[in-house]
Design a protein around this motif. Structure first.
Motif, PDB file in Angstrom:
ATOM      1  N   HIS A  55       0.831  -1.204   0.000  1.00  0.00           N
ATOM      2  CA  HIS A  55       0.000   0.000   0.000  1.00  0.00           C
ATOM      3  C   HIS A  55       0.868   1.257   0.000  1.00  0.00           C
ATOM      4  CE1 HIS A  55      -3.477   2.496   0.741  1.00  0.00           C
ATOM      5  NE2 HIS A  55      -2.906   2.999   1.817  1.00  0.00           N
ATOM      6  N   ALA A  56       1.953   1.233   0.746  1.00  0.00           N
ATOM      7  CA  ALA A  56       2.860   2.383   0.778  1.00  0.00           C
ATOM      8  C   ALA A  56       3.502   2.597  -0.586  1.00  0.00           C
ATOM      9  CB  ALA A  56       3.932   2.175   1.845  1.00  0.00           C
ATOM     10  N   ASP A  57       3.863   1.526  -1.279  1.00  0.00           N
ATOM     11  CA  ASP A  57       4.432   1.647  -2.624  1.00  0.00           C
ATOM     12  C   ASP A  57       3.413   2.225  -3.602  1.00  0.00           C
ATOM     13  OD1 ASP A  57       6.797   0.592  -1.692  1.00  0.00           O
ATOM     14  OD2 ASP A  57       6.348  -1.449  -2.403  1.00  0.00           O
ATOM     15  N   GLU A  58       2.155   1.801  -3.487  1.00  0.00           N
ATOM     16  CA  GLU A  58       1.114   2.322  -4.363  1.00  0.00           C
ATOM     17  C   GLU A  58       0.884   3.808  -4.111  1.00  0.00           C
ATOM     18  OE1 GLU A  58      -2.195  -0.180  -3.520  1.00  0.00           O
ATOM     19  OE2 GLU A  58      -1.424  -1.841  -4.706  1.00  0.00           O
ATOM     20  N   LEU A  59       0.879   4.202  -2.861  1.00  0.00           N
ATOM     21  CA  LEU A  59       0.708   5.624  -2.540  1.00  0.00           C
ATOM     22  C   LEU A  59       1.861   6.456  -3.083  1.00  0.00           C
ATOM     23  CD1 LEU A  59      -0.644   5.663   1.131  1.00  0.00           C
ATOM     24  CD2 LEU A  59      -1.842   6.311  -0.950  1.00  0.00           C
ATOM     25  N   ARG A  60       3.066   5.937  -3.006  1.00  0.00           N
ATOM     26  CA  ARG A  60       4.230   6.641  -3.538  1.00  0.00           C
ATOM     27  C   ARG A  60       4.091   6.835  -5.048  1.00  0.00           C
ATOM     28  NH1 ARG A  60       7.942   3.208  -2.252  1.00  0.00           N
ATOM     29  NH2 ARG A  60       8.034   3.904  -0.098  1.00  0.00           N
ATOM     30  N   ALA A  61       3.617   5.807  -5.744  1.00  0.00           N
ATOM     31  CA  ALA A  61       3.433   5.903  -7.202  1.00  0.00           C
ATOM     32  C   ALA A  61       2.355   6.920  -7.553  1.00  0.00           C
ATOM     33  CB  ALA A  61       3.074   4.534  -7.766  1.00  0.00           C
ATOM     34  N   VAL A  62       1.285   6.964  -6.774  1.00  0.00           N
ATOM     35  CA  VAL A  62       0.220   7.942  -7.026  1.00  0.00           C
ATOM     36  C   VAL A  62       0.735   9.353  -6.791  1.00  0.00           C
ATOM     37  CG1 VAL A  62      -1.997   8.790  -6.153  1.00  0.00           C
ATOM     38  CG2 VAL A  62      -1.681   6.366  -6.592  1.00  0.00           C
ATOM     39  N   ARG A  63       1.533   9.552  -5.751  1.00  0.00           N
ATOM     40  CA  ARG A  63       2.090  10.877  -5.485  1.00  0.00           C
ATOM     41  C   ARG A  63       2.989  11.339  -6.626  1.00  0.00           C
ATOM     42  NH1 ARG A  63       3.245   8.964   0.190  1.00  0.00           N
ATOM     43  NH2 ARG A  63       1.385   9.554   1.341  1.00  0.00           N
ATOM     44  N   VAL A  64       3.785  10.431  -7.169  1.00  0.00           N
ATOM     45  CA  VAL A  64       4.660  10.777  -8.297  1.00  0.00           C
ATOM     46  C   VAL A  64       3.820  11.159  -9.510  1.00  0.00           C
ATOM     47  CG1 VAL A  64       6.294   9.795  -9.955  1.00  0.00           C
ATOM     48  CG2 VAL A  64       6.629   9.428  -7.520  1.00  0.00           C
TER      49      VAL A  64
END
Length: 100
Positions: A55-64
């Motif tokens: 979930h943290a990786d997905e959030l990081r990708a969305v922020r980018v």
């Protein structure tokens, strides 16, 4: 990963260790099905920790992606020579010579 996510992962790890210890300590004293359920519960907490990191990786990708989308685009569009020629012909045909 945020501090909240790290805290959750630490809790999941502690619960996993506790359930594993309880499973090992009570294996010979309780029915087999209770030991199997406790072992499955400890595996479920491992899955929860892995899901938290995903979930943290997905959030990081969305922020980018959001940061890239928020950047201003170039004000002047790039057009090819053929598009410019068609535009000039249209302007000349409509009698708007000052448009370009």
């Amino acid at each position: 990963m945020t501090n909240h996510g790290r805290f959750l992962c630490a809790i999941y790890a502690a619960v996993t260790l506790w359930l594993t210890l309880c499973t090992i300590a009570t294996f010979s004293h309780v029915p087999l099905w209770t030991s199997i359920i406790m072992a499955a519960a400890s595996i479920a907490t491992i899955v929860a920790g892995l899901r938290e990191s995903t979930h943290a990786d997905e959030l990081r990708a969305v922020r980018v992606d959001l940061e890239r989308a928020a950047r201003p685009a170039d004000a002047t569009p790039v057009i090819s020579q053929a598009e410019r020629a068609v535009f000039d012909e249209l302007v000349a045909g409509l009698g708007m010579d000052d448009a370009a």
